[in-house]
Motif scaffolding. Structure first.
Motif, mmCIF file in Angstrom:
data_model
loop_
_atom_site.group_PDB
_atom_site.id
_atom_site.type_symbol
_atom_site.label_atom_id
_atom_site.label_comp_id
_atom_site.label_asym_id
_atom_site.label_seq_id
_atom_site.Cartn_x
_atom_site.Cartn_y
_atom_site.Cartn_z
ATOM 1 N N LEU A 88 0.816 -1.209 0.000
ATOM 2 C CA LEU A 88 0.000 0.000 0.000
ATOM 3 C C LEU A 88 0.852 1.262 0.000
ATOM 4 N N THR A 89 1.915 1.278 0.800
ATOM 5 C CA THR A 89 2.699 2.499 0.987
ATOM 6 C C THR A 89 4.182 2.262 0.720
ATOM 7 N N GLY A 90 4.925 3.363 0.736
ATOM 8 C CA GLY A 90 6.361 3.287 0.545
ATOM 9 C C GLY A 90 6.762 3.484 -0.901
ATOM 10 N N PRO A 91 8.062 3.355 -1.195
ATOM 11 C CA PRO A 91 8.575 3.609 -2.553
ATOM 12 C C PRO A 91 7.917 2.769 -3.635
ATOM 13 N N ASN A 92 7.466 1.576 -3.281
ATOM 14 C CA ASN A 92 6.811 0.688 -4.247
ATOM 15 C C ASN A 92 5.297 0.645 -4.056
ATOM 16 N N GLY A 93 4.775 1.587 -3.266
ATOM 17 C CA GLY A 93 3.361 1.584 -2.951
ATOM 18 C C GLY A 93 2.502 2.263 -3.987
ATOM 19 N N ALA A 94 1.219 2.348 -3.684
ATOM 20 C CA ALA A 94 0.229 2.840 -4.642
ATOM 21 C C ALA A 94 0.514 4.257 -5.109
ATOM 22 N N ALA A 95 0.893 5.137 -4.205
ATOM 23 C CA ALA A 95 1.080 6.543 -4.570
ATOM 24 C C ALA A 95 2.327 6.749 -5.419
ATOM 25 N N TYR A 96 3.466 6.235 -4.946
ATOM 26 C CA TYR A 96 4.718 6.495 -5.661
ATOM 27 C C TYR A 96 4.831 5.714 -6.963
ATOM 28 N N MET A 97 4.216 4.544 -7.040
ATOM 29 C CA MET A 97 4.358 3.726 -8.243
ATOM 30 C C MET A 97 3.318 4.042 -9.315
ATOM 31 N N PHE A 98 2.118 4.443 -8.906
ATOM 32 C CA PHE A 98 1.034 4.498 -9.885
ATOM 33 C C PHE A 98 0.314 5.842 -10.001
ATOM 34 N N LYS A 121 -1.828 8.965 -13.117
ATOM 35 C CA LYS A 121 -3.188 9.451 -12.904
ATOM 36 C C LYS A 121 -3.224 10.971 -12.763
ATOM 37 N N GLY A 122 -2.039 11.605 -12.856
ATOM 38 C CA GLY A 122 -1.972 13.057 -12.824
ATOM 39 C C GLY A 122 -1.272 13.652 -11.624
ATOM 40 N N GLN A 173 2.127 13.043 -4.771
ATOM 41 C CA GLN A 173 2.506 11.657 -4.513
ATOM 42 C C GLN A 173 2.918 11.468 -3.058
ATOM 43 N N GLN A 174 3.745 12.392 -2.574
ATOM 44 C CA GLN A 174 4.191 12.310 -1.185
ATOM 45 C C GLN A 174 3.011 12.429 -0.223
ATOM 46 N N GLN A 175 2.120 13.361 -0.505
ATOM 47 C CA GLN A 175 0.966 13.568 0.364
ATOM 48 C C GLN A 175 0.055 12.348 0.362
ATOM 49 N N LEU A 176 -0.187 11.785 -0.823
ATOM 50 C CA LEU A 176 -1.045 10.604 -0.922
ATOM 51 C C LEU A 176 -0.428 9.417 -0.181
ATOM 52 N N ASP A 177 0.883 9.259 -0.275
ATOM 53 C CA ASP A 177 1.535 8.159 0.430
ATOM 54 C C ASP A 177 1.387 8.329 1.936
ATOM 55 N N GLN A 178 1.560 9.563 2.432
ATOM 56 C CA GLN A 178 1.380 9.824 3.857
ATOM 57 C C GLN A 178 -0.058 9.553 4.292
ATOM 58 N N ASN A 179 -1.008 9.961 3.448
ATOM 59 C CA ASN A 179 -2.413 9.753 3.790
ATOM 60 C C ASN A 179 -2.783 8.274 3.806
ATOM 61 N N GLY A 181 -4.648 1.800 -6.926
ATOM 62 C CA GLY A 181 -4.611 2.945 -6.028
ATOM 63 C C GLY A 181 -4.929 2.603 -4.597
ATOM 64 N N GLY A 182 -4.595 1.371 -4.183
ATOM 65 C CA GLY A 182 -4.859 0.937 -2.821
ATOM 66 C C GLY A 182 -6.219 0.300 -2.627
ATOM 67 N N LEU A 183 -6.975 0.115 -3.712
ATOM 68 C CA LEU A 183 -8.254 -0.580 -3.590
ATOM 69 C C LEU A 183 -8.054 -1.967 -3.000
ATOM 70 N N GLY A 184 -6.915 -2.581 -3.324
ATOM 71 C CA GLY A 184 -6.612 -3.880 -2.727
ATOM 72 C C GLY A 184 -6.658 -3.824 -1.219
ATOM 73 N N ALA A 185 -6.077 -2.774 -0.634
ATOM 74 C CA ALA A 185 -6.083 -2.630 0.827
ATOM 75 C C ALA A 185 -7.506 -2.496 1.355
ATOM 76 N N GLY A 186 -8.332 -1.717 0.676
ATOM 77 C CA GLY A 186 -9.714 -1.559 1.094
ATOM 78 C C GLY A 186 -10.473 -2.863 1.050
ATOM 79 N N LEU A 187 -10.240 -3.651 0.015
ATOM 80 C CA LEU A 187 -10.918 -4.938 -0.114
ATOM 81 C C LEU A 187 -10.459 -5.904 0.976
ATOM 82 N N PHE A 188 -9.150 -5.914 1.264
ATOM 83 C CA PHE A 188 -8.639 -6.776 2.323
ATOM 84 C C PHE A 188 -9.208 -6.374 3.686
#
Length: 379
Positions: A198-208, A212-213, A219-225, A251-258
């Motif tokens: 979900l997070t970190g250098p390989n997480g949803a925000a920094y990787m993808f 999406k714009g 990216q940094q803010q989304l990763d923190q959130n 975009g972290g939907l996997g985390a929400g589903l889990f």
């Protein structure tokens, strides 16, 4: 001669079904008496609904849901097994096609419509949901999906937080008491080849999120959130989703589903292969065609043509597997005895991209015809 035809879509040009039809035309031109078994394929992303509906003689349904920017959109899903199984692509409700790639939209995009599409399938009588992740416009950790299912995500004042990954910074508590009770009873399979956390250098925000714009600051803010979101989930639900493989998908939907559903993740290609019964249908074939828009070294890492090739070789070890592509890059590791035997680019010469897309069916047909003629000419 029995020929298995199982391509993925040629993105921007042909759906998987259109590609399969074009290849079949070429095969039959070379050998009119050939028996063609067509299985349009997908990897859990775009085309998964049509592939599984076609293979299982299902039906398409439509629903109006909330798009990633809060406006209504029309989404399509599939019903199989006399309505007991629903196939959903999250991109139908929350996909990139609904946004323009701005940072503001990247921060506000929600998966609320994906949750609504899941509820529509349950309303239609489905008790098994197959949810394909891919092509998302969102980086909200599946928070919108959870809200649509009845989960309350509240700020310190006890009010519902807004949509999007930006709003996750305000999250203070989670209330699961009003979630739709059908969710806990549903058999939910998540089709995704993404293994990012979900997070970190390989997480949803920094990787993808850049695609999406999102700019570097967002990216940094989304990763923190998302990290804050994971902390609140851990406190409320005693589930640590931060580093679960696949939590960063869509975009972290996997985390929400889990977190909020009983969903179990499966590799997208493997799930589609199983649902289309490709291995059984590949028994005793003499030739296999697969393919997609581009084939290169990355094809061996969870892409449809490689999955088709491995499955077909298990069922028919002596049948040549030929992969067709709009463009071909380095194929190290792709061509191998237990998988793809040969790769062919379908372009007859130098062409602009618009022309190549416009002539994709014609080029597929011609290439498939020539390859089939070569195979039947073999002594």
């Amino acid at each position: 001669m029995k020929v298995l035809i199982a391509p993925d879509s040629f993105k921007g040009g042909l759906t998987a079904k259109q590609a399969a039809d074009a290849i079949e035309v070429g095969v039959l031109r070379a050998m009119p008496q050939a028996e063609c078994v067509k299985i349009p394929m997908a990897d859990g992303g775009e085309g998964t609904v049509s592939s599984l509906v076609e293979a299982n003689h299902g039906e398409l349904r439509h629903a109006e849901v909330t798009g990633p920017l809060g406006k209504p959109v029309k989404a399509t899903y599939g019903l199989l097994d006399n309505g007991q199984t629903a196939v959903i692509e999250m991109a139908q409700a929350s996909g990139l096609q609904y946004v323009d790639g701005s940072s503001i939209q990247a921060g506000q995009a929600t998966t609320f419509g994906t949750g609504e599409l899941m509820l529509a399938a349950l309303d239609a009588g489905a008790r098994r949901l197959i949810l394909g992740l891919g092509g998302s416009a969102t980086t909200d950790g599946g928070a919108g999906m959870a809200q649509a299912l009845g989960v309350h995500l509240r700020n310190q004042a006890g009010d519902e937080i807004g949509f999007g990954g930006i709003a996750l910074a305000q999250l203070d508590s989670i209330d699961m008491t009003t979630i739709d009770p059908r969710i806990a009873k549903a058999d939910l399979l998540i089709a995704s080849d993404v293994t990012n956390p979900l997070t970190g250098p390989n997480g949803a925000a920094y990787m993808f999120s850049q695609q999406k714009g999102a700019d570097a600051q967002l990216q940094q803010q989304l990763d923190q959130n998302l990290a804050h979101y994971a902390d609140i989930i851990a406190q409320a639900l005693q589930i640590d989703v931060r580093n679960i493989p696949g939590a960063g998908a869509a975009g972290g939907l996997g985390a929400g589903l889990f977190s909020f559903t009983p969903g179990q993740i499966r590799p997208g290609v493997a799930l589609v292969l199983e649902m289309t019964k490709l291995r059984q249908k590949a028994a005793n074939v003499d030739l296999v065609f697969t393919g997609e828009g581009r084939i290169d070294e990355q094809t061996q890492f969870g892409k449809t043509p490689f999955g088709v090739a491995l499955a077909a070789k298990q069922a028919a070890p002596t049948a040549p597997v030929v992969a067709l592509a709009g463009s071909v890059g380095p194929t190290t590791g792709v061509i191998r005895p237990d998988g793809i035997d040969a790769v062919f680019a379908i372009l007859p010469g130098v062409e602009t991209l618009p022309v190549a897309i416009a002539k994709a069916a014609e080029n597929l047909t011609r290439t498939a015809e020539n390859i089939t003629r070569l195979v039947i000419a073999k002594p």
